[in-house]
Design an enzyme around this catalytic site. Structure first.
Site, PDB file in Angstrom:
ATOM      1  N   HIS A  19      16.940  95.840  20.967  1.00 11.57           N
ATOM      2  CA  HIS A  19      17.349  96.123  22.346  1.00 11.57           C
ATOM      3  C   HIS A  19      18.842  96.459  22.392  1.00 11.57           C
ATOM      4  O   HIS A  19      19.250  97.406  23.067  1.00 11.57           O
ATOM      5  CB  HIS A  19      17.113  94.904  23.248  1.00 11.57           C
ATOM      6  CG  HIS A  19      15.684  94.566  23.488  1.00 11.57           C
ATOM      7  ND1 HIS A  19      15.192  93.292  23.298  1.00 11.57           N
ATOM      8  CD2 HIS A  19      14.639  95.320  23.912  1.00 11.57           C
ATOM      9  CE1 HIS A  19      13.909  93.277  23.608  1.00 11.57           C
ATOM     10  NE2 HIS A  19      13.544  94.501  23.979  1.00 11.57           N
ATOM     11  N   LYS A  43       2.822  89.437  31.039  1.00 12.08           N
ATOM     12  CA  LYS A  43       3.449  88.695  29.940  1.00 12.08           C
ATOM     13  C   LYS A  43       3.700  87.254  30.363  1.00 12.08           C
ATOM     14  O   LYS A  43       3.891  86.957  31.533  1.00 12.08           O
ATOM     15  CB  LYS A  43       4.773  89.357  29.534  1.00 12.08           C
ATOM     16  CG  LYS A  43       4.582  90.744  28.956  1.00 12.08           C
ATOM     17  CD  LYS A  43       5.887  91.321  28.464  1.00 12.08           C
ATOM     18  CE  LYS A  43       5.674  92.693  27.844  1.00 12.08           C
ATOM     19  NZ  LYS A  43       6.916  93.264  27.347  1.00 12.08           N
ATOM     20  N   ARG A  94       9.632 102.260  18.699  1.00  8.18           N
ATOM     21  CA  ARG A  94       9.634 101.699  17.354  1.00  8.18           C
ATOM     22  C   ARG A  94       8.611 102.380  16.466  1.00  8.18           C
ATOM     23  O   ARG A  94       8.844 102.597  15.295  1.00  8.18           O
ATOM     24  CB  ARG A  94       9.325 100.199  17.396  1.00  8.18           C
ATOM     25  CG  ARG A  94      10.364  99.366  18.092  1.00  8.18           C
ATOM     26  CD  ARG A  94       9.888  97.949  18.185  1.00  8.18           C
ATOM     27  NE  ARG A  94       8.616  97.917  18.892  1.00  8.18           N
ATOM     28  CZ  ARG A  94       8.266  97.016  19.789  1.00  8.18           C
ATOM     29  NH1 ARG A  94       9.068  96.050  20.079  1.00  8.18           N
ATOM     30  NH2 ARG A  94       7.099  97.070  20.382  1.00  8.18           N
ATOM     31  N   SER A 132      10.155  91.427  20.554  1.00  6.19           N
ATOM     32  CA  SER A 132      10.374  90.109  21.148  1.00  6.19           C
ATOM     33  C   SER A 132       9.187  89.182  20.924  1.00  6.19           C
ATOM     34  O   SER A 132       9.343  88.008  20.611  1.00  6.19           O
ATOM     35  CB  SER A 132      10.640  90.232  22.648  1.00  6.19           C
ATOM     36  OG  SER A 132      11.847  90.900  22.892  1.00  6.19           O
TER      37      SER A 132
END
Length: 170
Positions: A19, A43, A94, A132
């Site tokens: 990040h 989440k 990514r 994360s």
């Protein structure tokens, strides 16, 4: 030419070196970069909304970039972007799986507001595997997360894991 305002949205639970790389690089593309820390009902965050905002603020301070601000939001991204006067959404990629999801989101966002562009930045090669979710999982099983987050974030994650309890005994 009008001011270029970018939004880099995310839950940042926790903020990773990946990040931070996107923040550093994305800040070079705009006159003002707003890090939009959001809630995400799909989440289950390890940190509260307030803790995540503070964690991001501390990491941005560490980067010493003066035209970056942190704003929390709980709304549709494009409504938030419009309210902030943004003309660019910055997203980090990514892997191919990220691209498929982000491509779909960019298309939906364009349908909502075609005046706001989405810009994709590839994560630095050394940071591409960092997520994360994986950082939290490694920490919960007692692994070392220091290659993936700053020392301050590592300490906060380790303290949280000590509070909620580790998983597994191996």
């Amino acid at each position: 030419m009008s001011e270029r305002i970018g939004i880099y949205p995310g839950t940042f639970d926790p903020i990773t070196l990946g990040h931070a790389d996107i923040i550093r690089r994305g800040s070079k593309l705009v006159d003002r970069l707003i890090i939009g820390v959001t809630t995400n009902p799909s989440k289950n965050p390890m940190f509260t909304f307030e803790e995540r905002c503070e964690m991001v603020r501390a990491e941005v301070d560490r980067l010493e970039i003066d035209h970056v601000e942190i704003v929390g939001f709980n709304a549709l991204l494009m409504k938030f972007a419009r309210k902030q006067g943004a003309n660019v959404i910055i997203r980090g990629l990514r892997a191919v799986a990220d691209f498929e999801y982000e491509y779909q989101m960019a298309g939906m966002n364009q349908q909502i507001d075609d005046e706001i562009e989405t810009v994709f930045l590839m994560a630095d090669v050394s940071l591409q595997p960092i997520a994360s979710k994986l950082v939290k999982e490694i920490a919960l099983f007692g692994g070392d997360i220091s290659p993936f987050v700053s020392a301050d974030v590592r300490d906060q994650v380790v303290a949280r894991v000590e509070k909620i309890g580790r998983l597994g005994d191996y």
